[in-house]
Design a protein around this motif. Structure first.
Motif, PDB file in Angstrom:
ATOM      1  N   ALA A 119       0.832  -1.210   0.000  1.00 31.24           N
ATOM      2  CA  ALA A 119       0.000   0.000   0.000  1.00 31.24           C
ATOM      3  C   ALA A 119       0.862   1.255   0.000  1.00 31.24           C
ATOM      4  N   GLN A 120       1.929   1.246   0.778  1.00 27.54           N
ATOM      5  CA  GLN A 120       2.815   2.413   0.804  1.00 27.54           C
ATOM      6  C   GLN A 120       3.430   2.643  -0.579  1.00 27.54           C
ATOM      7  N   ASN A 121       3.870   1.571  -1.227  1.00 28.97           N
ATOM      8  CA  ASN A 121       4.393   1.717  -2.591  1.00 28.97           C
ATOM      9  C   ASN A 121       3.336   2.317  -3.515  1.00 28.97           C
ATOM     10  N   LEU A 122       2.109   1.817  -3.415  1.00 24.42           N
ATOM     11  CA  LEU A 122       1.023   2.294  -4.266  1.00 24.42           C
ATOM     12  C   LEU A 122       0.778   3.784  -4.034  1.00 24.42           C
ATOM     13  N   MET A 123       0.745   4.213  -2.770  1.00 23.83           N
ATOM     14  CA  MET A 123       0.470   5.616  -2.473  1.00 23.83           C
ATOM     15  C   MET A 123       1.615   6.528  -2.908  1.00 23.83           C
ATOM     16  N   LEU A 124       2.849   6.064  -2.769  1.00 30.10           N
ATOM     17  CA  LEU A 124       3.979   6.868  -3.238  1.00 30.10           C
ATOM     18  C   LEU A 124       3.994   6.955  -4.759  1.00 30.10           C
ATOM     19  N   ALA A 125       3.653   5.862  -5.422  1.00 31.66           N
ATOM     20  CA  ALA A 125       3.560   5.890  -6.887  1.00 31.66           C
ATOM     21  C   ALA A 125       2.445   6.836  -7.324  1.00 31.66           C
ATOM     22  N   ALA A 126       1.322   6.826  -6.610  1.00 30.53           N
ATOM     23  CA  ALA A 126       0.231   7.749  -6.929  1.00 30.53           C
ATOM     24  C   ALA A 126       0.719   9.188  -6.840  1.00 30.53           C
ATOM     25  N   GLN A 127       1.445   9.501  -5.780  1.00 28.27           N
ATOM     26  CA  GLN A 127       1.995  10.854  -5.618  1.00 28.27           C
ATOM     27  C   GLN A 127       2.903  11.205  -6.795  1.00 28.27           C
ATOM     28  N   ALA A 128       3.764  10.282  -7.165  1.00 30.31           N
ATOM     29  CA  ALA A 128       4.706  10.531  -8.261  1.00 30.31           C
ATOM     30  C   ALA A 128       3.995  10.746  -9.591  1.00 30.31           C
ATOM     31  N   LEU A 129       2.807  10.154  -9.745  1.00 27.75           N
ATOM     32  CA  LEU A 129       2.054  10.281 -10.997  1.00 27.75           C
ATOM     33  C   LEU A 129       1.044  11.430 -10.961  1.00 27.75           C
ATOM     34  N   GLY A 130       1.094  12.253  -9.911  1.00 27.97           N
ATOM     35  CA  GLY A 130       0.188  13.397  -9.827  1.00 27.97           C
ATOM     36  C   GLY A 130      -1.179  13.068  -9.280  1.00 27.97           C
ATOM     37  N   LEU A 131      -1.309  11.919  -8.649  1.00 30.39           N
ATOM     38  CA  LEU A 131      -2.581  11.510  -8.064  1.00 30.39           C
ATOM     39  C   LEU A 131      -2.555  11.715  -6.553  1.00 30.39           C
ATOM     40  N   SER A 133      -4.143  10.134  -2.806  1.00 29.39           N
ATOM     41  CA  SER A 133      -4.605   8.871  -2.234  1.00 29.39           C
ATOM     42  C   SER A 133      -4.906   9.072  -0.762  1.00 29.39           C
ATOM     43  N   CYS A 134      -5.659   8.138  -0.195  1.00 28.63           N
ATOM     44  CA  CYS A 134      -5.972   8.210   1.228  1.00 28.63           C
ATOM     45  C   CYS A 134      -6.403   6.820   1.698  1.00 28.63           C
ATOM     46  N   PRO A 135      -5.795   6.305   2.758  1.00 29.63           N
ATOM     47  CA  PRO A 135      -6.272   5.050   3.339  1.00 29.63           C
ATOM     48  C   PRO A 135      -7.670   5.262   3.930  1.00 29.63           C
ATOM     49  N   ILE A 136      -8.522   4.267   3.813  1.00 27.30           N
ATOM     50  CA  ILE A 136      -9.900   4.375   4.315  1.00 27.30           C
ATOM     51  C   ILE A 136     -10.148   3.286   5.358  1.00 27.30           C
ATOM     52  N   GLY A 137      -9.761   3.597   6.584  1.00 22.36           N
ATOM     53  CA  GLY A 137      -9.905   2.640   7.673  1.00 22.36           C
ATOM     54  C   GLY A 137     -11.340   2.277   7.982  1.00 22.36           C
ATOM     55  N   TYR A 158      -9.634 -14.703   1.841  1.00 20.91           N
ATOM     56  CA  TYR A 158      -8.773 -13.535   1.715  1.00 20.91           C
ATOM     57  C   TYR A 158      -9.198 -12.493   2.753  1.00 20.91           C
ATOM     58  N   THR A 159      -8.254 -11.649   3.159  1.00 16.65           N
ATOM     59  CA  THR A 159      -8.541 -10.624   4.159  1.00 16.65           C
ATOM     60  C   THR A 159      -8.282  -9.239   3.578  1.00 16.65           C
ATOM     61  N   PRO A 160      -9.340  -8.442   3.363  1.00 15.09           N
ATOM     62  CA  PRO A 160      -9.107  -7.055   2.979  1.00 15.09           C
ATOM     63  C   PRO A 160      -8.346  -6.334   4.092  1.00 15.09           C
ATOM     64  N   VAL A 161      -7.149  -5.845   3.762  1.00 14.11           N
ATOM     65  CA  VAL A 161      -6.248  -5.263   4.743  1.00 14.11           C
ATOM     66  C   VAL A 161      -6.186  -3.747   4.613  1.00 14.11           C
ATOM     67  N   PHE A 162      -6.102  -3.253   3.393  1.00 18.57           N
ATOM     68  CA  PHE A 162      -5.782  -1.846   3.205  1.00 18.57           C
ATOM     69  C   PHE A 162      -6.607  -1.255   2.064  1.00 18.57           C
ATOM     70  N   PRO A 163      -7.772  -0.671   2.363  1.00 18.11           N
ATOM     71  CA  PRO A 163      -8.522   0.043   1.330  1.00 18.11           C
ATOM     72  C   PRO A 163      -7.922   1.436   1.145  1.00 18.11           C
ATOM     73  N   VAL A 164      -7.658   1.804  -0.084  1.00 23.77           N
ATOM     74  CA  VAL A 164      -7.083   3.130  -0.365  1.00 23.77           C
ATOM     75  C   VAL A 164      -7.783   3.724  -1.582  1.00 23.77           C
ATOM     76  N   ILE A 165      -8.201   4.985  -1.440  1.00 20.14           N
ATOM     77  CA  ILE A 165      -8.816   5.675  -2.571  1.00 20.14           C
ATOM     78  C   ILE A 165      -7.733   6.383  -3.367  1.00 20.14           C
ATOM     79  N   VAL A 166      -8.028   6.564  -4.654  1.00 18.08           N
ATOM     80  CA  VAL A 166      -7.065   7.181  -5.559  1.00 18.08           C
ATOM     81  C   VAL A 166      -7.828   8.075  -6.530  1.00 18.08           C
ATOM     82  N   GLY A 167      -7.257   9.223  -6.827  1.00 16.39           N
ATOM     83  CA  GLY A 167      -7.859  10.115  -7.810  1.00 16.39           C
ATOM     84  C   GLY A 167      -7.012  11.344  -8.020  1.00 16.39           C
ATOM     85  N   TYR A 168      -7.496  12.207  -8.900  1.00 13.96           N
ATOM     86  CA  TYR A 168      -6.811  13.465  -9.165  1.00 13.96           C
ATOM     87  C   TYR A 168      -7.239  14.467  -8.103  1.00 13.96           C
TER      88      TYR A 168
END
Length: 187
Positions: A119-131, A133-137, A158-168
């Motif tokens: 999830a951290q990789n995903l959120m950092l990549a989102a930042q790098a791509l101009g997006l 993100s926010c974890p949704i506990g 399976y266990t949903p662990v980390f929901p994260v929203i993404v957008g512009y």
């Protein structure tokens, strides 16, 4: 964007433009996520993606109702009850995409922690791509209900662990204050 720049600029974004995130961009985020380290290289993650805004609004309403039911009788839940009872509050902040990082069963020594690294990789990549993100506990417990997993097509084991929203992002919040690191020892 350099990695340290992405780390220092990443924010929890709660206001998004009404603009869909392209599928190839979501795929790029997933590719960044799967490059996270994992214990024994187990790579115990799986991903569920929702880009349907009406479905996300429906899930928000249902997750809010579930959250309120979980707060019943909790004398310390007034703050959250106030938020969750607002009719216009959407726990997904009207973001155009939700990525749920799920831990596969019995894959690796620490599948939950490994999914958080992804999830951290995903959120950092989102930042790098101009997006943004926010974890949704708030969504996590609700997503783990057997009937919701079945409805979404998430395997029951399976266990949903980390929901994260993404957008512009509509706006970028200012950086929150950070405490200095607490160093227990340095030998």
């Amino acid at each position: 964007m350099e990695i340290l720049e992405a780390i220092y600029q990443r924010r929890a974004v709660r206001s998004y433009l009404d603009q869909p995130v392209e599928n190839n961009t979501i795929e790029a985020l997933l590719d960044a996520a799967i490059h996270a380290p994992s214990a024994m290289n187990a790579q115990p993650w799986a991903f569920a993606i929702i880009q349907d805004k009406e479905l996300l609004a429906n899930y928000s309403a249902r997750a809010k109702a579930y959250g309120l039911s979980m707060l019943a009788g909790n004398p310390h839940g007034d703050h959250w009850r106030t938020i969750l009872t607002k009719p216009d509050y959407n726990i997904f902040y009207d973001a155009p995409a939700l990525v749920v990082i799920c831990a596969k069963p019995a894959d690796g020594l620490m599948p939950v922690e490994d999914c958080c690294l992804a999830a951290q990789n995903l959120m950092l990549a989102a930042q790098a791509l101009g997006l943004g993100s926010c974890p949704i506990g708030f969504a996590r417990r609700w997503l783990n209900l057997p009937e919701i997993k079945q409805e979404l097509g998430i395997p029951l084991e399976y266990t949903p662990v980390f929901p994260v929203i993404v957008g512009y992002p509509e706006e970028t919040p200012p950086p929150p204050p950070r405490n200095d690191p607490e160093i227990i020892f340095w030998r």
